[in-house]
Design a protein around this motif. Sequence first.
Motif, PDB file in Angstrom:
ATOM      1  N   TYR A  42       0.860  -1.173   0.000  1.00  0.00           N
ATOM      2  CA  TYR A  42       0.000   0.000   0.000  1.00  0.00           C
ATOM      3  C   TYR A  42       0.898   1.226   0.000  1.00  0.00           C
ATOM      4  O   TYR A  42       1.465   1.604   1.020  1.00  0.00           O
ATOM      5  CB  TYR A  42      -0.917   0.029   1.221  1.00  0.00           C
ATOM      6  N   GLY A  43       1.064   1.830  -1.186  1.00  0.00           N
ATOM      7  CA  GLY A  43       1.987   2.944  -1.306  1.00  0.00           C
ATOM      8  C   GLY A  43       3.408   2.472  -1.020  1.00  0.00           C
ATOM      9  O   GLY A  43       3.924   1.545  -1.633  1.00  0.00           O
ATOM     10  N   SER A  44       4.060   3.090  -0.052  1.00  0.00           N
ATOM     11  CA  SER A  44       5.412   2.705   0.339  1.00  0.00           C
ATOM     12  C   SER A  44       5.419   1.682   1.466  1.00  0.00           C
ATOM     13  O   SER A  44       6.479   1.234   1.905  1.00  0.00           O
ATOM     14  CB  SER A  44       6.205   3.946   0.780  1.00  0.00           C
ATOM     15  N   LEU A  45       4.250   1.280   1.938  1.00  0.00           N
ATOM     16  CA  LEU A  45       4.135   0.321   3.033  1.00  0.00           C
ATOM     17  C   LEU A  45       3.879  -1.080   2.489  1.00  0.00           C
ATOM     18  O   LEU A  45       3.248  -1.245   1.454  1.00  0.00           O
ATOM     19  CB  LEU A  45       2.995   0.728   3.966  1.00  0.00           C
ATOM     20  N   SER A  46       4.352  -2.091   3.205  1.00  0.00           N
ATOM     21  CA  SER A  46       4.124  -3.475   2.787  1.00  0.00           C
ATOM     22  C   SER A  46       4.237  -4.417   3.973  1.00  0.00           C
ATOM     23  O   SER A  46       4.891  -4.108   4.975  1.00  0.00           O
ATOM     24  CB  SER A  46       5.121  -3.884   1.693  1.00  0.00           C
ATOM     25  N   PHE A  47       3.589  -5.575   3.859  1.00  0.00           N
ATOM     26  CA  PHE A  47       3.752  -6.650   4.837  1.00  0.00           C
ATOM     27  C   PHE A  47       3.566  -7.965   4.098  1.00  0.00           C
ATOM     28  O   PHE A  47       2.968  -8.003   3.013  1.00  0.00           O
ATOM     29  CB  PHE A  47       2.772  -6.513   6.008  1.00  0.00           C
ATOM     30  N   SER A  48       4.075  -9.055   4.678  1.00  0.00           N
ATOM     31  CA  SER A  48       4.121 -10.338   3.976  1.00  0.00           C
ATOM     32  C   SER A  48       3.463 -11.441   4.791  1.00  0.00           C
ATOM     33  O   SER A  48       3.469 -11.420   6.022  1.00  0.00           O
ATOM     34  CB  SER A  48       5.570 -10.737   3.669  1.00  0.00           C
ATOM     35  N   VAL A  49       2.925 -12.416   4.051  1.00  0.00           N
ATOM     36  CA  VAL A  49       2.344 -13.618   4.638  1.00  0.00           C
ATOM     37  C   VAL A  49       2.818 -14.811   3.819  1.00  0.00           C
ATOM     38  O   VAL A  49       2.774 -14.781   2.575  1.00  0.00           O
ATOM     39  CB  VAL A  49       0.806 -13.568   4.636  1.00  0.00           C
ATOM     40  N   ALA A  50       3.300 -15.844   4.478  1.00  0.00           N
ATOM     41  CA  ALA A  50       3.765 -17.043   3.769  1.00  0.00           C
ATOM     42  C   ALA A  50       2.576 -17.809   3.194  1.00  0.00           C
ATOM     43  O   ALA A  50       1.548 -17.976   3.849  1.00  0.00           O
ATOM     44  CB  ALA A  50       4.554 -17.936   4.720  1.00  0.00           C
ATOM     45  N   GLN A 155       9.035 -16.411  -6.714  1.00  0.00           N
ATOM     46  CA  GLN A 155       8.962 -16.801  -5.315  1.00  0.00           C
ATOM     47  C   GLN A 155       8.043 -15.899  -4.498  1.00  0.00           C
ATOM     48  O   GLN A 155       7.620 -16.279  -3.416  1.00  0.00           O
ATOM     49  CB  GLN A 155      10.368 -16.790  -4.687  1.00  0.00           C
ATOM     50  N   GLU A 156       7.750 -14.733  -5.018  1.00  0.00           N
ATOM     51  CA  GLU A 156       6.907 -13.796  -4.292  1.00  0.00           C
ATOM     52  C   GLU A 156       5.747 -13.323  -5.169  1.00  0.00           C
ATOM     53  O   GLU A 156       5.906 -13.138  -6.378  1.00  0.00           O
ATOM     54  CB  GLU A 156       7.715 -12.592  -3.805  1.00  0.00           C
ATOM     55  N   VAL A 157       4.594 -13.149  -4.538  1.00  0.00           N
ATOM     56  CA  VAL A 157       3.409 -12.611  -5.202  1.00  0.00           C
ATOM     57  C   VAL A 157       3.137 -11.234  -4.601  1.00  0.00           C
ATOM     58  O   VAL A 157       3.144 -11.077  -3.373  1.00  0.00           O
ATOM     59  CB  VAL A 157       2.180 -13.516  -4.997  1.00  0.00           C
ATOM     60  N   TYR A 158       2.920 -10.250  -5.463  1.00  0.00           N
ATOM     61  CA  TYR A 158       2.657  -8.892  -4.993  1.00  0.00           C
ATOM     62  C   TYR A 158       1.179  -8.552  -5.188  1.00  0.00           C
ATOM     63  O   TYR A 158       0.603  -8.829  -6.249  1.00  0.00           O
ATOM     64  CB  TYR A 158       3.525  -7.883  -5.749  1.00  0.00           C
ATOM     65  N   VAL A 159       0.605  -7.947  -4.166  1.00  0.00           N
ATOM     66  CA  VAL A 159      -0.803  -7.562  -4.208  1.00  0.00           C
ATOM     67  C   VAL A 159      -0.907  -6.080  -3.879  1.00  0.00           C
ATOM     68  O   VAL A 159      -0.457  -5.634  -2.819  1.00  0.00           O
ATOM     69  CB  VAL A 159      -1.645  -8.379  -3.207  1.00  0.00           C
ATOM     70  N   ASN A 160      -1.480  -5.310  -4.790  1.00  0.00           N
ATOM     71  CA  ASN A 160      -1.681  -3.871  -4.601  1.00  0.00           C
ATOM     72  C   ASN A 160      -2.991  -3.661  -3.844  1.00  0.00           C
ATOM     73  O   ASN A 160      -4.082  -3.849  -4.398  1.00  0.00           O
ATOM     74  CB  ASN A 160      -1.724  -3.164  -5.954  1.00  0.00           C
ATOM     75  N   LEU A 161      -2.904  -3.274  -2.582  1.00  0.00           N
ATOM     76  CA  LEU A 161      -4.088  -3.150  -1.749  1.00  0.00           C
ATOM     77  C   LEU A 161      -4.987  -1.988  -2.156  1.00  0.00           C
ATOM     78  O   LEU A 161      -6.202  -2.056  -1.987  1.00  0.00           O
ATOM     79  CB  LEU A 161      -3.674  -2.992  -0.283  1.00  0.00           C
ATOM     80  N   GLU A 162      -4.407  -0.928  -2.690  1.00  0.00           N
ATOM     81  CA  GLU A 162      -5.223   0.200  -3.130  1.00  0.00           C
ATOM     82  C   GLU A 162      -6.144  -0.219  -4.273  1.00  0.00           C
ATOM     83  O   GLU A 162      -7.345   0.053  -4.255  1.00  0.00           O
ATOM     84  CB  GLU A 162      -4.325   1.357  -3.570  1.00  0.00           C
TER      85      GLU A 162
END
Length: 368
Positions: A42-50, A155-162
Amino acid sequence: MKIFTKIKHYQQKFFLISILISLFTCLFSKSAESAEKINFVYGSLSFSVAIESLETFAKTGELKEDLEPYASQLDQKTLFEVRLFLNKSFQFPQASLYRISRTSLAQDLIKQLGKVISSHSQRNGFYAIRGAILTTAGNQESWNLIDVLKTFPTQEVYVNLELLAQLKDEIFAYQSYGDAVTKAIDNVAEKNSHNIPLSQLDNLPDLAKKGQYNVIKKTVILERNQVRMTKEGFVSQYNFPVDFYLPDDATHTFPLVLISHGFGSVRENFTSLAQHLASYGFIVAIPQHIGSDLQYRQELLKGTLSSALSPMEYLARPADLSYIIDYLESFQEDNTLWQKRANLSQIGVISNPLNCTWYNQEDVYLLS
């Protein structure tokens, strides 16, 4: 505090991923590496879940450390529904999904979803989503959302919350329309129930039973000079059949009900409904929409058509219904039988959403 408030607000959004992808997977090769975690941005913020944590939660309901803080913001009913979505099984052959994914409609759909879900925060996820779904369908006969996530080509999936929030709002808007209709029907039913004494309820007719009229079926082939995408491709002229179901009574006039079948369907699917309505004093007409019926869908799955649904079909389907009305109006002038039977000042429509926006005439009543 403002930043942490935003983080807390959007931590809950990742659960919507299971809902959104499950809606789109029904429409759509194994990679060298598979996804291990989902990064929510979300913008410059991010968090991860396995993804492993999501899989454990889906199978057992256990919340691991990286998942528990976000899941604690949701009630038990929502958590239960999320597990259902994560475990929902799909059984679509890879070959059929491949052909559908090459149509313009499906590609536009995946590109829109690719703005939300991708293999890189600055890249559309079109190819990653399409590849993950096709790979999963090729590896196993039955698969679910977790299987698709695990076969993501990075290896990683990115999700744009906005963007996810915007997409979520659009999807849930349609659900709210349905809820509003249901509420309106309940209100009318509640109001009318007070006008009927309880002592009379047992004497009301049982509408599940056949009505008083015997039913006659007539099939008419209508011809139109219009461009349309059909199972043979684009044509400039075509014929389409219409089944009429009439009460066997030439001494009365009856309202007309038009029934429009859904995509990939056929008019015969509504035979029972048409016969039932006709037995209660309605003339029922069911056209075959040749640009979006079962035969069209079968040709699409064979790979002989390039479009899942031509844009012109949104005009052609309601135009079929309008053409039937015009046909009956002209037919009545020379046919005394129809003059006595069809009341074209009372017309009802039972249709899918493709036609719902068309009928706004004062003398036409929407039944759908």
